[in-house]
Design a protein around this motif. Structure first.
Motif, short mmCIF file in Angstrom:
data_model
loop_
_atom_site.label_atom_id
_atom_site.label_comp_id
_atom_site.label_asym_id
_atom_site.label_seq_id
_atom_site.Cartn_x
_atom_site.Cartn_y
_atom_site.Cartn_z
N THR A 428 -18.99 -37.51 -5.00
CA THR A 428 -18.28 -36.91 -6.18
C THR A 428 -16.97 -37.63 -6.58
O THR A 428 -16.58 -37.37 -7.55
CB THR A 428 -17.70 -35.48 -5.65
N ASP A 498 -21.80 -32.24 -6.11
CA ASP A 498 -21.29 -31.51 -7.16
C ASP A 498 -19.88 -31.19 -6.56
O ASP A 498 -19.51 -30.69 -5.70
CB ASP A 498 -22.00 -30.01 -7.20
N PRO A 499 -19.09 -31.50 -7.64
CA PRO A 499 -17.56 -31.13 -7.33
C PRO A 499 -17.29 -29.68 -6.90
O PRO A 499 -16.50 -29.62 -6.08
CB PRO A 499 -16.83 -31.52 -8.70
#
Length: 986
Positions: A428, A498-499
């Motif tokens: 990320t 996914d952040p």
């Protein structure tokens, strides 16, 4: 035997200038002095059959002499402890305090003798005898020529291999104690002896206690320690005869180690080496010894303290927070060994190594690595021999029952899986991604280590010890599999780069359910039976896993995905015919709808799920629904009394299923929120404190969830005018969040914004504005632009701007906040009323009194629908309207309204700062109405008294009062002739 006691001069220990209190064994007991007085025995003195030769040394638990045993013609070590007369008031009639203390001292020494006598291990000192000499009691044990580990480390520079080998042997001694069901409780370098030939022994088991996790094993042990005993005093119902030494008996029926020595015998050990739970006097087990072991190992490896403190309270705080001294840059300790030590120093026991055996195995892993490399050069014949040996070992391990726990982690937490997860998190590119992965790996590993230990104990309880039925074995194993399913759901979503997932990763793994419930037979037997049909049972398991996955998606704010997934499960559950699954799905849907902000639909689904759960006897799910209704109805929808009724229902259900874990903590937190919104800040404070205490006990003190609950605690303290305490809570929360999540993590914004609230309340609007502006972008990145936390921060920015006189900017921010609150909570929520109230104050500052009055009347109307007449917010709205009446030239009307508010304050005990503001405004109204100056002065003095009582929270209003008083010091109003003249000056 021991030298002259602990030394603090060696460079390895790093103790220079630090408090000696931290190095002394302490015993929290009313009947024993922490350090007994020395019993000086001259050479040739006979103690029982033993002849004293010379004094060897003294420590926290007694004096040690070299002595000679003429019967067996050998040199021994003789430990003498003389009891100190106690000041206890619990002595029995006709029995002196000195006799009582002698009995307690004897019992403590008997405890040491019993503890060591039950062990037979080359790395534990051997005990021969125990008895009485005058007022003293003694233990005779083997004499060991050599040095304490402290002296051994200071004597010369020790290589890394030497340190590892010596600590590994000491670790084996501790492990043997743990296998016998004992916890040492005072492991430290001065309680380890190293002989000239390199043999290591652990001694001083005087503080040893039975490990509660081995209670069943201990009940089967019969001890054979013998002593010369006098006749028993028939008037004394203790197990201590007239000479102070307990009668020996079969300890299989009553174990001295399992019973407390005194009521006060709670916090014992040496502070520098004690585990955090040991300082607290709760939950001491084998993992506490492991912590002490790793403190000593850290000192030996790095020549400094792991927790650098001069005072006991500082030391305890550092341990609880897991704040370990940074490792020196020139340290030549391999990473694997550093990891070993750091894990053993974890503040939460569950995050340490599963056992001392695991620590010793890890300590020796490098030597095994060297052996394997050597074998690589040994030719084909050596290789074949190794293969045969390894194959035999594996076959033996397969035959040994209950050792296959880790095999359940294949595909869940094996090396390929870890590498995949690490790539996803680091991929990320977030600034705190590296910190996040390190924390996730550490916490998941600790959780699964605990799982393996629980799995083995569960299996052995039936297959080895025969103390548990097959039925209970199946129930416990099913519970353990459920735990792995929860873990799998979390790790599955972590595999996605996914952040939003990385932002919540540490909180999710910290919040995994504990394993305590898998040992609660009553809870397990109360579970509803699965479907009888095998295919239906399989499908139910699959759908339950889908619900777990939806819960994780909800946690990472993929609310639409979570809602869709739960609705799909519900549609199938409606036709599957297994009602418990339908009930679980209804409640899951309610929690997802709450997260989505659809509070009315959330309430409807939670109610439906709760009543359906009660109909089928699914009490645990009914409790979960009631806990969530406290939040939805009592907090989000602001129906406070109704929310508190749901809390009573939830607590009754939790009691019925004997749930003492995190669900109860969630209930405490939710109830605290309702009381806070309702205006009873003291009740809110009490519930927040209970929530924090329970979470700290279950999850440890270093988790992000606990840090967030500390923000709630600070909010209640702030509302009560406890500004220093609130600031301390917020700052502690910020530090804990940074430690757990890493610098730059947006969740830290919660503490940052909260600190701004303290500044706003204490007359520092510029500082308050700066804090809120720092927090806003993090809230937006973390929760999205429409979240109520964003709305609250925007509102606080508007309030600070108004205080700074930047009225146009303040109005824009407050209008923005109003729109966000209306969108999330509806147009009649109290948060909307708060925005209207603050907008009214902006209009009043601009002199636009008619517009201000309309805004305040609208805010009052909304608040009156939710609050009682003595609620602070309702009183503030009524006071603001009265002030506007005065400013519009209607002081008589204002006086009547404010006097009514003063009566409410008198009757209900409003916040003193608010009461001070009421009387200041009453003085202003009396002045404008031309009333006698004595009445004005009386209200000013009452205002001063309340504002002084309010402390720092009244400073700002006090400043306004003094400024107004100076401006109106001389009464120049026109008066009737009969009016008395004004007083001179003030």
């Amino acid at each position: 035997m021991k030298d002259d006691g602990p030394t603090r001069e060696g460079s390895w220990s790093g103790l220079d200038g630090q408090s000696e209190v931290l190095d002394e064994t302490m015993v929290a007991s009313a009947d024993m002095a922490p350090a007994p007085p020395r019993a000086s025995l001259a050479p040739a003195t006979k103690v029982s059959r033993y002849v004293v030769l010379y004094e060897v040394g003294a420590g926290g638990m007694g004096v040690v002499y070299a002595a000679f045993d003429p019967e067996l013609n050998r040199k021994i070590a003789l430990k003498i402890l003389t009891p100190k007369p106690s000041g206890s008031t619990r002595d029995k009639p006709g029995r002196s305090k000195r006799e009582r203390s002698a009995g307690q001292a004897a019992a403590r020494l008997m405890r040491e003798a019993q503890a060591i006598a039950r062990l037979s291990h080359p790395n534990v000192v051997t005990v021969y005898d125990v008895g009485r000499h005058g007022d003293a009691v003694f233990v005779a044990m083997e004499f060991i020529e050599g040095l304490t580990l402290t002296k051994w480390l200071e004597q010369e520079e020790r290589s890394l291999d030497e340190i590892r080998q010596v600590f590994a042997m000491a670790g084996r001694g501790l492990s043997a104690a743990h296998a016998a069901g004992l916890v040492h409780r005072d492991f430290k370098p001065d309680n380890v002896l190293v002989s000239p030939e390199g043999r290591v022994r652990v001694l001083d088991f005087g503080l040893a206690r039975a490990d509660p996790t081995h209670a069943s094993q201990l009940s089967q042990v019969s001890h054979a320690v013998r002593a010369s005993l006098a006749s028993h005093d028939s008037d004394d119902d203790d197990d201590v005869p007239g000479d102070g030494v307990p009668q020996m008996r079969d300890f299989g029926d009553s174990d001295v180690l399992s019973a407390p020595l005194t009521l006060d015998d709670a916090v014992v050990g040496t502070p520098r080496y004690m585990a955090p739970e040991q300082h607290a006097g709760v939950g001491v087990d084998a993992r506490s010894d492991q912590f002490s072991f790793c403190v000593a190992l850290y000192q030996a490896l790095y020549r400094q303290e792991p927790f650098s403190a001069n005072r006991l309270h500082e030391l305890v705080r550092l341990k609880q927070q897991g704040r370990i001294t940074p490792i020196p840059s020139d340290a030549r300790v391999p990473p694997w060994l550093e990891e070993l030590v750091m894990r053993g120093l974890s503040p939460r026991p569950a995050m340490r190594w599963a056992s001392m055996d695991a620590v010793v195995d890890a300590l020796e892993q490098d030597r095994e690595g060297k052996r394997r490399r050597w074998l690589g050069f040994g030719g084909a014949a050596a290789l074949v021999a190794v293969v045969v040996a390894v194959t035999s070992q594996r076959l033996a391990s397969v035959e040994k029952p209950c050792q296959d726990g880790a095999s359940h982690f294949e595909g869940l937490w094996d090396e390929p899986r870890r590498e995949l997860l690490e790539r996803a998190v680091l991929g990320t590119g977030l600034p705190y991604a590296g910190h996040t992965w390190a924390e996730v790996e550490r916490r998941v590993q600790a959780d699964l280590d605990g799982w393996v230990e629980t799995y083995r104990d569960t299996c052995e309880a039936t297959r080895v010890r025969g103390e548990q039925s097959d039925e209970l074995l199946d129930l416990r194993m099913s519970c353990l599999q459920d735990h792995l399913s929860e873990t799998r759901a979390v790790l599955d979503v972590l595999a996605e780069p996914d952040p939003a997932v990385v932002q919540r990763a540490v909180a999710m793994v910290s919040g995994l359910p504990g394993l305590e419930g898998c040992a609660n037979a009553e809870q397990l037997r109360a579970r509803l039976p699965p479907p009888q049909d095998e295919s239906t049972r399989t499908r139910v398991d699959q759908l339950r896993q889908a619900l777990r996955q939806a819960g994780v998606r909800k946690a990472v704010r993929r609310v639409d995905e979570a809602r869709t997934q739960v609705q799909e499960v519900l549609a199938e559950a409606e036709t599957l015919g297994y009602e418990p699954l339908r009930v679980e799905t209804l409640v899951a849907l309610g929690t997802v709808l709450e997260q989505a902000g659809d509070f009315l639909q959330a309430e409807a689904r939670l109610r439906e799920g709760l009543w359906a759960a009660l109909r089928v006897g699914h009490d645990a799910i009914a409790a979960r629904a009631a806990i969530q209704l406290v939040s939805v109805v009592g907090d989000r929808l602001a129906r406070y009394d109704e929310g508190l009724m749901w809390a009573e229902q939830a607590e009754a259900l939790l009691d019925r299923v004997d749930e003492q874990g995190l669900p109860r903590g969630s209930l405490f937190n939710n109830v605290g929120n309702v009381w806070h919104r309702k205006g009873d800040k003291q009740q809110a404070l009490s519930y927040y404190q209970r929530a924090i205490a329970l979470r700290a006990e279950l999850e440890g003190v270093d988790g992000p969830n606990l840090a967030i609950e500390r923000v709630n605690l600070g909010n209640a303290q702030l509302a009560l005018g406890q500004y220093d305490a609130a600031l301390a809570s917020y700052r502690e929360s910020e530090a804990a969040l940074r430690l757990a999540l890493g610098d730059g993590h947006p969740q830290i914004a919660m503490a940052v914004a909260s600190i701004g609230l303290v500044y706003a309340s204490t007359g520092r609007p510029a500082d308050a504005l700066a804090q809120q502006l720092r927090a806003l972008p993090d809230f937006e990145a973390w929760l999205g632009p429409d979240h109520i936390f964003v709305a609250t921060t925007v509102s606080n920015i508007g309030i600070a701007l108004r205080e700074l006189g930047r009225l146009d900017e303040a109005e824009a921010r407050l209008r923005q906040a109003q729109q966000l609150f209306e969108k999330s909570l509806g147009p009649e929520h109290p948060q909307v009323a708060a925005c209207l109230y603050n907008l009214g104050r902006v209009r009043a500052d601009e002199g636009r009194y008619d517009e201000a009055l309309r805004l305040h009347e609208r805010a009052l109307d909304l608040r009156a629908k939710r609050f009682d007449e003595d609620n602070d917010e309702l009183v503030e709205s009524r006071l603001a309207i009265a002030e506007l009446q005065r400013l519009r030239g209607e002081p008589a009307t204002a006086i009547a309204a404010i006097e009514a508010l003063a009566s409410v304050g008198e009757r209900s005990g409003l916040d003193p700062s608010l009461r001070g503001t009421i009387h200041l405004e009453l003085a202003r109204a009396r002045w404008d109405a031309g009333q006698e100056v004595t009445r004005v002065r009386a209200d000013l003095e009452r205002a001063r008294a309340f504002l002084r009582e309010a402390g720092e929270g009244g400073h700002q209003t006090m400043g306004q009062l003094e400024a107004w008083d100076r401006e109106h010091a001389v009464d120049e109003r026109l008066r009737d002739a009969d009016d008395p003249p004004p007083p001179p000056g003030r």
